[in-house]
Scaffold this motif. Structure first.
Motif, short mmCIF file in Angstrom:
data_model
loop_
_atom_site.label_atom_id
_atom_site.label_comp_id
_atom_site.label_asym_id
_atom_site.label_seq_id
_atom_site.Cartn_x
_atom_site.Cartn_y
_atom_site.Cartn_z
N TYR A 123 -3.40 2.15 4.34
CA TYR A 123 -4.10 3.44 4.43
C TYR A 123 -3.09 4.59 4.53
O TYR A 123 -3.26 5.64 3.92
CB TYR A 123 -5.04 3.46 5.64
CG TYR A 123 -6.24 2.57 5.49
CD1 TYR A 123 -7.21 2.86 4.54
CD2 TYR A 123 -6.40 1.46 6.30
CE1 TYR A 123 -8.32 2.04 4.41
CE2 TYR A 123 -7.50 0.64 6.16
CZ TYR A 123 -8.46 0.93 5.23
OH TYR A 123 -9.54 0.13 5.10
N ALA B 123 -1.70 5.38 1.19
CA ALA B 123 -2.69 6.05 0.34
C ALA B 123 -2.84 7.50 0.75
O ALA B 123 -2.96 8.39 -0.09
CB ALA B 123 -4.03 5.32 0.45
N ALA C 225 -4.89 10.49 -1.16
CA ALA C 225 -6.21 9.92 -1.41
C ALA C 225 -7.21 10.46 -0.41
O ALA C 225 -6.86 10.67 0.76
CB ALA C 225 -6.15 8.39 -1.33
N ARG D 249 -13.14 8.79 0.49
CA ARG D 249 -13.99 8.03 -0.41
C ARG D 249 -13.16 7.15 -1.35
O ARG D 249 -13.48 5.99 -1.57
CB ARG D 249 -14.85 8.99 -1.24
CG ARG D 249 -16.29 8.51 -1.32
CD ARG D 249 -17.09 9.32 -2.28
NE ARG D 249 -16.66 9.05 -3.65
CZ ARG D 249 -17.17 9.68 -4.70
NH1 ARG D 249 -18.04 10.63 -4.52
NH2 ARG D 249 -16.77 9.38 -5.92
N GLN D 250 -12.07 7.75 -1.85
CA GLN D 250 -11.19 6.96 -2.72
C GLN D 250 -10.61 5.78 -1.96
O GLN D 250 -10.53 4.66 -2.48
CB GLN D 250 -10.04 7.83 -3.24
CG GLN D 250 -10.49 8.81 -4.31
CD GLN D 250 -9.37 9.75 -4.68
OE1 GLN D 250 -8.58 10.17 -3.81
NE2 GLN D 250 -9.30 10.11 -5.95
N MET D 251 -10.20 6.05 -0.70
CA MET D 251 -9.61 4.96 0.08
C MET D 251 -10.61 3.83 0.28
O MET D 251 -10.28 2.66 0.20
CB MET D 251 -9.13 5.49 1.45
CG MET D 251 -7.89 6.34 1.33
SD MET D 251 -7.04 6.49 2.91
CE MET D 251 -7.87 7.83 3.64
N LEU E 282 -13.26 3.10 -1.67
CA LEU E 282 -13.60 2.38 -2.91
C LEU E 282 -12.41 1.63 -3.49
O LEU E 282 -12.58 0.56 -4.07
CB LEU E 282 -14.13 3.38 -3.96
CG LEU E 282 -15.52 3.95 -3.66
CD1 LEU E 282 -15.91 4.98 -4.71
CD2 LEU E 282 -16.55 2.83 -3.61
N ARG E 283 -11.19 2.19 -3.33
CA ARG E 283 -10.03 1.58 -3.99
C ARG E 283 -9.27 0.62 -3.08
O ARG E 283 -8.53 -0.23 -3.56
CB ARG E 283 -9.06 2.68 -4.47
CG ARG E 283 -9.65 3.64 -5.45
CD ARG E 283 -9.71 3.01 -6.83
NE ARG E 283 -10.49 3.81 -7.76
CZ ARG E 283 -10.03 4.91 -8.34
NH1 ARG E 283 -8.79 5.32 -8.11
NH2 ARG E 283 -10.78 5.59 -9.18
N ILE E 284 -9.40 0.78 -1.76
CA ILE E 284 -8.62 -0.08 -0.86
C ILE E 284 -9.54 -1.00 -0.06
O ILE E 284 -9.47 -2.22 -0.17
CB ILE E 284 -7.77 0.76 0.11
CG1 ILE E 284 -6.78 1.61 -0.67
CG2 ILE E 284 -7.02 -0.16 1.08
CD1 ILE E 284 -6.03 2.58 0.18
N PRO F 281 -11.96 -3.54 -2.28
CA PRO F 281 -11.27 -4.64 -2.96
C PRO F 281 -10.60 -5.62 -1.99
O PRO F 281 -10.68 -6.83 -2.19
CB PRO F 281 -10.22 -3.94 -3.81
CG PRO F 281 -10.66 -2.54 -3.93
CD PRO F 281 -11.48 -2.23 -2.72
#
Lengths: 295, 300
Positions: free
Chosen positions: A193, A196, A201, A204-206, A208-210, A213
């Motif tokens: 985090y 990112a 980032a 929201r990006q963190m 969805l992307r971290i 997944p």
């Protein structure tokens, strides 16, 4: 050579220790599962002519099953029930609770305990308590809340029966989902985090992307487990609606129960049971394979 | 939360509170109704503040409605099943952890798969097996017990008897308990046992002096999970018990609710509350084991 004999003796001891577990499991779970397959090919019944002299009828029960609208209805009801409560309801609310509890909030242990409490309620108690919330038209607790808020009310268990049992099952499982997903969330290293955030980032990006997944394996396992355990839910649905009104909440376990113990058609009920066993086994094998059991 | 503007962060915290409060109310409301109704002299189906607080429903449950009997039956069957499971899974889990034999892996896969079989699907064949066992037990005992046949069979019978319910409840919980114990023993170093072997201890001595003391936390976890799911089980007593003397709490609650023309909500709520309390106590202890057992178990 001496060592070999020692090893052999040791393994024999281990098998002896396992025997008290092996015997009841073989007699009371594996044998009944195989016996169900045999029963499903007979016209065995609890009452009538077939009770005295059951005959082998081959695949007749299965032909009847697959042309029985009530059976297909129960598969559909089970599908909606499982997807609605185990995959969507419990997961979404459990995840939201887990994320909310990661912030520094006062009384987080109180919130946690409140959300976990339904997990402790036995199935019949859950069914009984929700009758108060939902049954009785304008007397139902939910209707009174709706009226107080100036919203319309309906006869919940007659108008949206399947939605309501799905919601009650969601209620039963938010806590488990929350605990398991909290464990999954804490397993994501905070350096990821940090990095990112350095790259600019946004939350929201963190997420969805971290977060998503990295948690995918945990989420996948959770969903498999809750799917399998939701297929076998019986007591809550039976206590709340007994499969009704009509057959609108007749999940597969209630269908099997009704065919076997209300209609007394053991052979026919067993055919339904074999279908349920096969579906659960396929899911179970997927689960065991993806767990990569370290044995 | 460096980097996130303070105002946004405050908004997120506010959102977290709102979410948690709403979900908590959703989770707690049915319990609030149940507890209030059990104390309300004029209990109704819907949530309301009690007209006056009374313990009459609890008194009625225990004095008039065989509540003591139901509670004792539930406690006796579930505790017996739990003790059996703890012993058997302790021994078996140790074997599964230490063995290197060919049967180890198939057996572990098998117990995970047994765990996913829906119990309704096994019910009919199980009933037939128990019926056979019951007849066998009956003809075995009949010559010895004479007039007491019925009451003896209520204890040792497999259908409508304590023994049958206990054995089936225990078997149902064995797979998860075995898995918990196997994983637990995997984390216990072999040094202790090897030292004991070098000192010439036999298998029984090793189990008594070394393994049981080491295994206590694992046994506690296995016992708690067994207790919780056996306590909550409704299907097996529903099918296996019919004598009023053998009635357990879930069946008592269910049957009381079926008396449609004279539903006494206060009494029902009192039964449900009494039935709930041991489950909540066990769950509060089991909570810390929830994550560890997740990997192998199916929540029940």
């Amino acid at each position: 050579m001496v060592l070999d004999a020692f090893q052999k003796r040791r393994e024999r001891q281990m098998l002896t220790l396992l025997l008290p577990a092996l015997i009841p499991l073989a007699i009371l779970t594996i044998y009944p599962a195989l016996y169900a397959v045999y029963l499903s090919m007979t016209n065995e019944a609890l009452t009538g002519v077939a009770a005295a002299k059951p005959r082998f009828v081959g695949a007749a029960n299965y032909f009847r099953l697959f042309s029985d609208g009530r059976f297909w209805n129960s598969l559909f009801v089970t599908f909606v029930f499982v997807v609605g409560s185990a995959i969507i309801g419990q997961f979404v609310l459990g995840f939201i609770s887990a994320v909310a509890l990661r912030r520094k909030v006062y009384g987080s242990s109180v919130f946690g305990a409140a959300i976990l409490l339904p997990n402790a309620a036995p199935e019949v108690v859950a069914g009984f308590m929700w009758i108060s919330m939902l049954a009785g038209g304008d007397h139902a607790t939910l209707s009174k809340i709706m009226i107080a808020l100036g919203l319309p009310w309906v006869d919940w268990l007659n108008t949206f029966p399947l939605f309501m049992v799905t919601m009650v099952n969601t209620w039963r499982g938010i806590g488990t989902a929350m605990i398991l997903l909290t464990a999954g969330l804490s397993a994501v290293p905070s350096e990821v985090y940090e990095a990112a955030r350095m790259d600019g980032a946004n939350p929201r990006q963190m997420f969805l992307r971290i977060t998503l997944p990295l948690m995918a394996p945990t989420i996948f396992l959770y969903m498999l487990i809750s799917t399998v355990s939701t297929i076998s839910v019986f007591g809550m649905v039976y206590a709340l609606t007994r499969g009704g009104p009509g057959n609108r909440t007749e999940v597969i376990s209630v269908y099997i129960y009704n065919q076997s113990f209300t209609a007394f058609q053991l052979g026919y009920g067993a055919a339904g049971a074999v279908v349920a066993l096969l579906v659960s086994l396929v899911l179970g094998i997927t689960y065991v394979r993806s767990l990569k059991v370290n044995v | 939360m460096a980097g996130v503007p303070l105002k946004r962060s405050g908004a997120y915290t506010f959102l977290a509170y709102v979410t948690l409060i709403v979900i908590s109310i959703f989770c707690l409301l049915p319990f609030v109704w149940m507890v209030l109704a059990s104390l309300d002299s004029n209990a109704q189906l819907f949530l309301k503040w009690p007209d006056s607080i009374t313990f009459d429903h609890y008194i009625k449950l225990f004095a008039e409605e065989n509540g003591v009997r139901w509670f004792a039956n539930s406690l006796f069957t579930v505790l017996s099943a739990t003790i059996i499971v703890v012993i058997i899974s302790g021994l078996g889990g140790y074997a599964l952890s230490r063995s290197r034999a060919w049967w180890k892996q198939p057996f572990l896969y098998a117990i995970l798969l047994i765990r996913v079989l829906p119990s309704t699907a096994l019910l009919v064949p199980l009933y037939k097996i128990l019926l056979t066992a019951n007849n066998g037990m009956g003809s075995l005992l009949r010559p010895f017990v004479g007039d007491n046949y019925r009451s003896v069979m209520q204890v040792f019978g497999f259908i409508d008897g304590y023994l049958g319910l206990i054995v089936v409840l225990a078997t149902g919980q064995l797979p998860l308990a075995l898995w918990i114990m196997k994983v637990f023993f995997d984390g216990v170093p072999k040094d202790y046992e090897e030292a004991a072997i070098l000192d010439g201890a036999t298998l029984v001595q090793r189990i008594r002096r070394v393994l049981i003391p080491l295994a206590l936390p694992g046994l506690a976890a296995a016992g708690l999970f067994t207790f919780m799911s056996a306590w909550g089980d409704f299907l097996l007593p529903l099918i296996l018990l019919s004598s009023p003397e053998l009635q357990t709490l879930p069946i008592g609650l269910f049957r009381a609710f079926l008396r449609v023309n004279e539903i006494d909500y206060g009494l029902l709520a009192a039964i449900a509350t009494i039935y709930l309390i041991p489950a909540v106590i066990a769950f509060s202890f089991a909570r810390r084991f929830l994550v560890q057992t997740f990997s192998g178990g199916v929540k029940g």
